[in-house]
Design a protein around this motif. Structure first.
Motif, PDB file in Angstrom:
ATOM      1  N   GLU A  24      -2.659 -34.073  19.115  1.00 29.13           N
ATOM      2  CA  GLU A  24      -3.556 -34.417  20.230  1.00 29.13           C
ATOM      3  C   GLU A  24      -4.854 -35.027  19.694  1.00 29.13           C
ATOM      4  N   ALA A  25      -5.385 -34.435  18.633  1.00 30.34           N
ATOM      5  CA  ALA A  25      -6.624 -34.951  18.032  1.00 30.34           C
ATOM      6  C   ALA A  25      -6.398 -36.337  17.438  1.00 30.34           C
ATOM      7  N   MET A  26      -5.242 -36.560  16.833  1.00 32.82           N
ATOM      8  CA  MET A  26      -4.937 -37.875  16.264  1.00 32.82           C
ATOM      9  C   MET A  26      -4.852 -38.940  17.357  1.00 32.82           C
ATOM     10  N   GLN A  27      -4.313 -38.560  18.505  1.00 32.97           N
ATOM     11  CA  GLN A  27      -4.251 -39.508  19.628  1.00 32.97           C
ATOM     12  C   GLN A  27      -5.649 -39.951  20.040  1.00 32.97           C
ATOM     13  N   GLN A  28      -6.611 -39.048  19.959  1.00 33.69           N
ATOM     14  CA  GLN A  28      -7.996 -39.393  20.325  1.00 33.69           C
ATOM     15  C   GLN A  28      -8.638 -40.326  19.305  1.00 33.69           C
ATOM     16  N   LEU A  29      -8.159 -40.311  18.069  1.00 40.73           N
ATOM     17  CA  LEU A  29      -8.711 -41.166  17.027  1.00 40.73           C
ATOM     18  C   LEU A  29      -8.049 -42.536  16.967  1.00 40.73           C
ATOM     19  N   ALA A  30      -6.879 -42.650  17.592  1.00 37.11           N
ATOM     20  CA  ALA A  30      -6.136 -43.915  17.571  1.00 37.11           C
ATOM     21  C   ALA A  30      -6.805 -44.949  18.477  1.00 37.11           C
ATOM     22  N   PRO A  33      -3.884 -43.946  22.593  1.00 34.21           N
ATOM     23  CA  PRO A  33      -3.157 -42.698  22.302  1.00 34.21           C
ATOM     24  C   PRO A  33      -1.670 -42.890  22.009  1.00 34.21           C
ATOM     25  N   ASP A  34      -1.028 -43.883  22.636  1.00 34.70           N
ATOM     26  CA  ASP A  34       0.410 -44.090  22.440  1.00 34.70           C
ATOM     27  C   ASP A  34       0.771 -44.508  21.017  1.00 34.70           C
ATOM     28  N   MET A  35      -0.221 -44.839  20.203  1.00 36.91           N
ATOM     29  CA  MET A  35       0.067 -45.218  18.816  1.00 36.91           C
ATOM     30  C   MET A  35       0.554 -44.023  18.007  1.00 36.91           C
ATOM     31  N   GLN A  83     -13.098 -41.539   7.434  1.00 39.97           N
ATOM     32  CA  GLN A  83     -12.198 -40.383   7.493  1.00 39.97           C
ATOM     33  C   GLN A  83     -10.776 -40.909   7.363  1.00 39.97           C
ATOM     34  N   ILE A  84      -9.891 -40.092   6.824  1.00 33.97           N
ATOM     35  CA  ILE A  84      -8.485 -40.483   6.712  1.00 33.97           C
ATOM     36  C   ILE A  84      -7.606 -39.306   7.117  1.00 33.97           C
ATOM     37  N   TRP A  85      -6.557 -39.614   7.884  1.00 35.62           N
ATOM     38  CA  TRP A  85      -5.646 -38.583   8.397  1.00 35.62           C
ATOM     39  C   TRP A  85      -4.219 -39.120   8.389  1.00 35.62           C
ATOM     40  N   ALA A  86      -3.283 -38.234   8.151  1.00 34.16           N
ATOM     41  CA  ALA A  86      -1.860 -38.554   8.243  1.00 34.16           C
ATOM     42  C   ALA A  86      -1.370 -38.234   9.650  1.00 34.16           C
ATOM     43  N   THR A  87      -0.543 -39.103  10.190  1.00 34.66           N
ATOM     44  CA  THR A  87       0.050 -38.854  11.505  1.00 34.66           C
ATOM     45  C   THR A  87       1.263 -39.754  11.699  1.00 34.66           C
ATOM     46  N   PRO A  88       2.270 -39.292  12.431  1.00 36.89           N
ATOM     47  CA  PRO A  88       3.378 -40.193  12.748  1.00 36.89           C
ATOM     48  C   PRO A  88       2.907 -41.261  13.741  1.00 36.89           C
TER      49      PRO A  88
END
Length: 188
Positions: A24-30, A33-35, A83-88
């Motif tokens: 959910e947090a990654m969707q906010q950073l994209a 969100p659909d990414m 910042q860097i994060w891993a996400t599908p």
């Protein structure tokens, strides 16, 4: 530098809940969100959330080491906050990672399931070059920063050519895995 909303506990005992909140947090950073590929209400999504809840800190630590290596190629006054994060990432976008320059600090999201861990640095280098220049394009400035990073980190530098924009979209080249979600489900 946590992706969690302010006030949320970082310690969540249930791996599935932790993974779900992380996505959910990654969707906010994209950019949109659909990414971020969440696959809600499916056994695949449940497996991904559980795996992420258990292992994402280790993966993110590896990506942060790549980010720090990139930072090391520049004097401290030239380093931008990143910042860097891993996400599908959703298959429909066809990308291994992207840089959201619209956020402060800039955010890089990498789908580590799309390539071998040996290629993660190459993907980070590409996205770091975007973050460093603050632009999504693959122009001469991108070429110069990417070349600098590649030389500094022992990767093959790009070679200038007339179709530089198309050429740089995939530099450094990293072969893609056939099923990126298999990594996120713990099969690779």
């Amino acid at each position: 530098m946590s992706p969690y909303r302010a006030g949320e506990s970082l310690i969540i005992a249930d791996p599935w809940v932790r993974g779900y909140k992380y996505l959910e947090a990654m969707q906010q950073l994209a950019l949109i969100p659909d990414m971020v590929d969440v696959r809600e209400n499916s056994s695949v999504g449940d497996r991904i959330c559980g795996w992420i809840g258990k292992y994402i800190d280790t993966i993110n630590a590896e990506l942060r080491a790549c980010l720090e290596a990139c930072h090391g190629c520049f004097h401290s006054e030239l380093r931008r906050p990143i910042q860097i994060w891993a996400t599908p990432l959703s298959e429909e976008f066809g990308i291994d990672g992207f840089c959201n320059i619209l956020l402060d600090p800039t955010v890089i999201l990498i789908d580590v399931g799309r390539t071998s861990p040996d290629d993660w640095l190459s993907i980070v280098v590409h996205e770091y070059a975007h973050a460093h220049i603050g632009s999504p394009g693959h122009d001469i400035r991108f070429f110069e920063v990417l070349s600098h990073l590649c030389l500094g980190l022992g990767l093959p530098p790009p070679v200038w050519q007339p179709d530089i924009e198309d050429y740089l979209k995939n530099w450094p080249y990293c072969p893609s895995r056939a099923n990126p979600l298999s990594f996120w489900m713990g099969y690779v």
